[in-house]
Design a protein around this motif. Structure first.
Motif, PDB file in Angstrom:
ATOM      1  N   THR A  63      30.084  11.257 -17.455  1.00 15.67           N
ATOM      2  CA  THR A  63      30.064  11.074 -16.002  1.00 15.67           C
ATOM      3  C   THR A  63      30.789  12.237 -15.351  1.00 15.67           C
ATOM      4  O   THR A  63      31.688  12.856 -15.947  1.00 15.67           O
ATOM      5  N   GLN A  64      30.372  12.540 -14.135  1.00 11.75           N
ATOM      6  CA  GLN A  64      31.057  13.554 -13.337  1.00 11.75           C
ATOM      7  C   GLN A  64      31.921  12.851 -12.309  1.00 11.75           C
ATOM      8  O   GLN A  64      31.474  11.897 -11.655  1.00 11.75           O
ATOM      9  N   VAL A  65      33.147  13.304 -12.159  1.00 10.40           N
ATOM     10  CA  VAL A  65      34.049  12.727 -11.168  1.00 10.40           C
ATOM     11  C   VAL A  65      33.802  13.420  -9.838  1.00 10.40           C
ATOM     12  O   VAL A  65      33.946  14.636  -9.718  1.00 10.40           O
ATOM     13  N   LEU A  66      33.437  12.634  -8.817  1.00 10.32           N
ATOM     14  CA  LEU A  66      33.175  13.174  -7.490  1.00 10.32           C
ATOM     15  C   LEU A  66      34.384  12.940  -6.591  1.00 10.32           C
ATOM     16  O   LEU A  66      35.429  12.477  -7.036  1.00 10.32           O
ATOM     17  N   ASP A  67      34.224  13.235  -5.317  1.00  9.73           N
ATOM     18  CA  ASP A  67      35.320  13.033  -4.365  1.00  9.73           C
ATOM     19  C   ASP A  67      35.598  11.546  -4.162  1.00  9.73           C
ATOM     20  O   ASP A  67      34.715  10.695  -4.329  1.00  9.73           O
ATOM     21  N   LYS A  68      36.832  11.240  -3.810  1.00 12.51           N
ATOM     22  CA  LYS A  68      37.264   9.896  -3.443  1.00 12.51           C
ATOM     23  C   LYS A  68      37.003   8.864  -4.533  1.00 12.51           C
ATOM     24  O   LYS A  68      36.620   7.730  -4.276  1.00 12.51           O
ATOM     25  N   GLY A  69      37.165   9.296  -5.781  1.00 13.33           N
ATOM     26  CA  GLY A  69      37.056   8.364  -6.884  1.00 13.33           C
ATOM     27  C   GLY A  69      35.658   7.902  -7.206  1.00 13.33           C
ATOM     28  O   GLY A  69      35.477   6.907  -7.913  1.00 13.33           O
ATOM     29  N   ARG A  70      34.651   8.587  -6.721  1.00 15.67           N
ATOM     30  CA  ARG A  70      33.267   8.224  -7.046  1.00 15.67           C
ATOM     31  C   ARG A  70      32.848   8.909  -8.346  1.00 15.67           C
ATOM     32  O   ARG A  70      33.322   9.994  -8.668  1.00 15.67           O
ATOM     33  N   PHE A  71      31.921   8.270  -9.055  1.00 14.58           N
ATOM     34  CA  PHE A  71      31.473   8.783 -10.353  1.00 14.58           C
ATOM     35  C   PHE A  71      29.950   8.884 -10.371  1.00 14.58           C
ATOM     36  O   PHE A  71      29.254   8.061  -9.775  1.00 14.58           O
ATOM     37  N   LEU A  72      29.449   9.901 -11.065  1.00 21.08           N
ATOM     38  CA  LEU A  72      28.016  10.105 -11.215  1.00 21.08           C
ATOM     39  C   LEU A  72      27.688  10.144 -12.698  1.00 21.08           C
ATOM     40  O   LEU A  72      28.174  11.007 -13.426  1.00 21.08           O
ATOM     41  N   ARG A  73      26.860   9.170 -13.159  1.00 21.10           N
ATOM     42  CA  ARG A  73      26.439   9.184 -14.556  1.00 21.10           C
ATOM     43  C   ARG A  73      25.414  10.295 -14.740  1.00 21.10           C
ATOM     44  O   ARG A  73      24.436  10.387 -13.996  1.00 21.10           O
ATOM     45  N   LEU A  74      25.619  11.154 -15.733  1.00 24.74           N
ATOM     46  CA  LEU A  74      24.813  12.350 -15.878  1.00 24.74           C
ATOM     47  C   LEU A  74      23.594  12.124 -16.752  1.00 24.74           C
ATOM     48  O   LEU A  74      23.625  11.359 -17.720  1.00 24.74           O
ATOM     49  N   GLY A  75      22.502  12.835 -16.400  1.00 24.84           N
ATOM     50  CA  GLY A  75      21.276  12.799 -17.172  1.00 24.84           C
ATOM     51  C   GLY A  75      21.112  14.084 -17.966  1.00 24.84           C
ATOM     52  O   GLY A  75      22.083  14.682 -18.425  1.00 24.84           O
ATOM     53  N   ASN A  76      19.869  14.550 -18.073  1.00 24.60           N
ATOM     54  CA  ASN A  76      19.583  15.747 -18.874  1.00 24.60           C
ATOM     55  C   ASN A  76      20.106  17.023 -18.238  1.00 24.60           C
ATOM     56  O   ASN A  76      20.449  17.974 -18.935  1.00 24.60           O
ATOM     57  N   SER A  77      20.141  17.078 -16.902  1.00 26.76           N
ATOM     58  CA  SER A  77      20.579  18.310 -16.240  1.00 26.76           C
ATOM     59  C   SER A  77      21.296  17.983 -14.939  1.00 26.76           C
ATOM     60  O   SER A  77      21.172  16.880 -14.393  1.00 26.76           O
ATOM     61  N   LEU A  78      22.050  18.965 -14.467  1.00 30.12           N
ATOM     62  CA  LEU A  78      22.823  18.819 -13.241  1.00 30.12           C
ATOM     63  C   LEU A  78      22.911  20.181 -12.562  1.00 30.12           C
ATOM     64  O   LEU A  78      23.147  21.194 -13.229  1.00 30.12           O
ATOM     65  N   ILE A  79      22.698  20.217 -11.256  1.00 28.29           N
ATOM     66  CA  ILE A  79      22.807  21.460 -10.486  1.00 28.29           C
ATOM     67  C   ILE A  79      24.000  21.334  -9.548  1.00 28.29           C
ATOM     68  O   ILE A  79      24.069  20.398  -8.748  1.00 28.29           O
ATOM     69  N   VAL A  80      24.952  22.243  -9.663  1.00 30.14           N
ATOM     70  CA  VAL A  80      26.142  22.219  -8.814  1.00 30.14           C
ATOM     71  C   VAL A  80      26.410  23.615  -8.270  1.00 30.14           C
ATOM     72  O   VAL A  80      25.917  24.614  -8.799  1.00 30.14           O
ATOM     73  N   GLN A  81      27.198  23.679  -7.221  1.00 29.37           N
ATOM     74  CA  GLN A  81      27.591  24.949  -6.632  1.00 29.37           C
ATOM     75  C   GLN A  81      28.823  25.488  -7.355  1.00 29.37           C
ATOM     76  O   GLN A  81      29.719  24.724  -7.720  1.00 29.37           O
ATOM     77  N   PRO A  82      28.896  26.792  -7.588  1.00 31.30           N
ATOM     78  CA  PRO A  82      30.079  27.354  -8.258  1.00 31.30           C
ATOM     79  C   PRO A  82      31.291  27.334  -7.332  1.00 31.30           C
ATOM     80  O   PRO A  82      31.166  27.155  -6.122  1.00 31.30           O
ATOM     81  N   GLY A  83      32.456  27.513  -7.928  1.00 27.96           N
ATOM     82  CA  GLY A  83      33.682  27.604  -7.144  1.00 27.96           C
ATOM     83  C   GLY A  83      34.489  26.329  -7.126  1.00 27.96           C
ATOM     84  O   GLY A  83      35.713  26.344  -7.246  1.00 27.96           O
ATOM     85  N   LYS A  84      33.811  25.181  -6.991  1.00 25.04           N
ATOM     86  CA  LYS A  84      34.523  23.907  -6.928  1.00 25.04           C
ATOM     87  C   LYS A  84      34.790  23.401  -8.340  1.00 25.04           C
ATOM     88  O   LYS A  84      33.901  23.392  -9.188  1.00 25.04           O
ATOM     89  N   ASP A  85      36.024  22.953  -8.589  1.00 29.11           N
ATOM     90  CA  ASP A  85      36.400  22.485  -9.920  1.00 29.11           C
ATOM     91  C   ASP A  85      35.458  21.389 -10.408  1.00 29.11           C
ATOM     92  O   ASP A  85      35.048  20.508  -9.636  1.00 29.11           O
ATOM     93  N   LEU A  86      35.126  21.442 -11.699  1.00 28.81           N
ATOM     94  CA  LEU A  86      34.249  20.453 -12.323  1.00 28.81           C
ATOM     95  C   LEU A  86      35.086  19.552 -13.220  1.00 28.81           C
ATOM     96  O   LEU A  86      35.844  20.029 -14.066  1.00 28.81           O
ATOM     97  N   GLU A  87      34.942  18.237 -13.025  1.00 31.84           N
ATOM     98  CA  GLU A  87      35.626  17.277 -13.892  1.00 31.84           C
ATOM     99  C   GLU A  87      34.594  16.352 -14.511  1.00 31.84           C
ATOM    100  O   GLU A  87      33.826  15.694 -13.811  1.00 31.84           O
TER     101      GLU A  87
END
Length: 368
Positions: A63-87
């Motif tokens: 899972t990816q930890v999002l803002d305000k304690g939200r979580f995203l269960r990950l699938g085969n791929s994920l597209i994110v913007q660089p610069g922001k810390d990834l947890e």
């Protein structure tokens, strides 16, 4: 008996019979209802339990930890913007991780992994396009001090760090060699930072765009251009071109070399400058291995005056072309001995070892 009394008795009997029938039906209906409801409960609940258990076994652990304690269960791929810390988090009391290899190669301090009670936490600070790649985790099973990866519960996600200025995943190698073998697929590794980018493959000489038909050559944004069955015609210098509405970019160059050397223990030859010498002469013995271009060879020597006489041993390797443009690696070890003495005459053994095995060859040097 009077007729009116007989009529009253008939009516009373009829009412009593109807009442007993209704009571019997009322007693049966609850039983019937319970039977149907019980059936519905069994049929309705068991599939849900099975689905839940199946989802627990096969579902992603990542899972990816999002803002305000939200979580995203990950699938085969994920597209994110660089610069922001990834947890990222992975369920398990003991967890193993895999991520782009260069983060380990350069001991990148931006990456940290912490094991908590019920999950493991991976944090990548200030990610960039270079961090694009596959991230995966798995539970680690331990029996005492012995631990191993759980092969049935690995979760993987390919993460794209999109960057309008970096359409290709940056590499420290600006001119890369790709070896083509007739018995295995080859990859021109021009990976992109966004799966939506249009990419084409180009030959440098003669200058032309290579047709991509999905069968002989295909493109995978996580790997690059795939050549399922390499042939000598695929040799040459190539590059990739990526295009978006805002930019056009050229990748690094790739030298494709065709290889037709069987995999296996080293094929070794040994040759002495002379098989017969006299005292005071100099001796050179060359041990040569022809093999796959990227397979390293280790040499060891055994000789008569070992440990008592000074010798010089030098190793080298280079790529050579043999017939029809086939590329082969020639590895050599040269033993040099000056001012021969009686102790130096005898048998010289060269051992060559690669990842497939070891081969020994020998030659004999006699006095004149």
């Amino acid at each position: 008996m009077k007729p009116w009394l007989l009529l009253v008795l008939v009516l009373l009997w009829s009412q009593l019979e109807n009442g007993l029938g209704q009571e019997t039906r009322r007693r049966q209906e609850p039983g019937e209802t319970r039977t149907r409801l019980s059936g519905k409960r069994v049929k309705g609940r068991l599939p849900k339990l099975k689905e839940k258990e199946s989802a627990g076994r096969a579902g992603s652990l990542l899972t990816q930890v999002l803002d305000k304690g939200r979580f995203l269960r990950l699938g085969n791929s994920l597209i994110v913007q660089p610069g922001k810390d990834l947890e990222l988090r992975c369920k398990g009391a003991k967890v193993g991780w895999a991520y782009p290899a260069y983060l380990d190669t350069y001991n990148d301090s931006r990456l940290s992994i912490k094991q908590q009670d019920k999950y493991s936490q991976l944090i990548l600070t200030s990610p960039s396009a270079s961090d694009t790649g596959e991230y995966s985790c798995w539970p680690v099973l331990c029996d005492g001090v012995e631990c191993e990866k759980d092969p049935d519960r690995t979760s993987s996600t390919y993460i794209y760090f999109t960057d309008k200025d970096e359409l290709f995943v940056p590499s420290t190698i600006h001119f890369e060699i790709v070896y083509l073998r007739p018995d295995q697929p080859a990859v021109v590794p021009c990976r992109v930072t966004n799966p939506q980018i249009e990419v084409s493959l180009h030959r440098e000489v003669p200058p032309e765009e290579v047709p991509v038909d999905g069968t002989h050559i295909s493109f995978n944004p996580t790997k690059g251009f795939l050549i399922p069955q390499p042939r000598p015609k695929h040799m040459g210098v190539f590059y990739c071109k990526a295009a978006t509405k805002e930019a056009l970019q050229i990748s690094n160059k790739y030298q494709l070399l065709y290889v037709e050397v069987p995999s296996g223990p080293p094929f070794v030859t040994i040759k002495a400058s002379s098989s017969s010498l006299k005292g005071g002469d100099n001796l050179n013995i060359t041990c040569t291995v022809l093999g796959e271009p990227e397979v390293e060879v280790d040499f060891t020597w055994t000789f008569p005056g070992q440990g008592q006489r000074p010798v010089d041993i030098r190793e080298s390797w280079r790529l050579i072309s043999r017939g029809m443009g086939h590329t082969t690696r020639i590895s050599q070890s040269v033993l040099t001995l000056e001012d021969m003495e009686t102790i130096d005459f005898g048998r010289y053994i060269c051992r060559a070892k690669n990842k497939y095995g070891e081969t020994s060859v020998a030659t004999h040097v006699d006095p004149l």
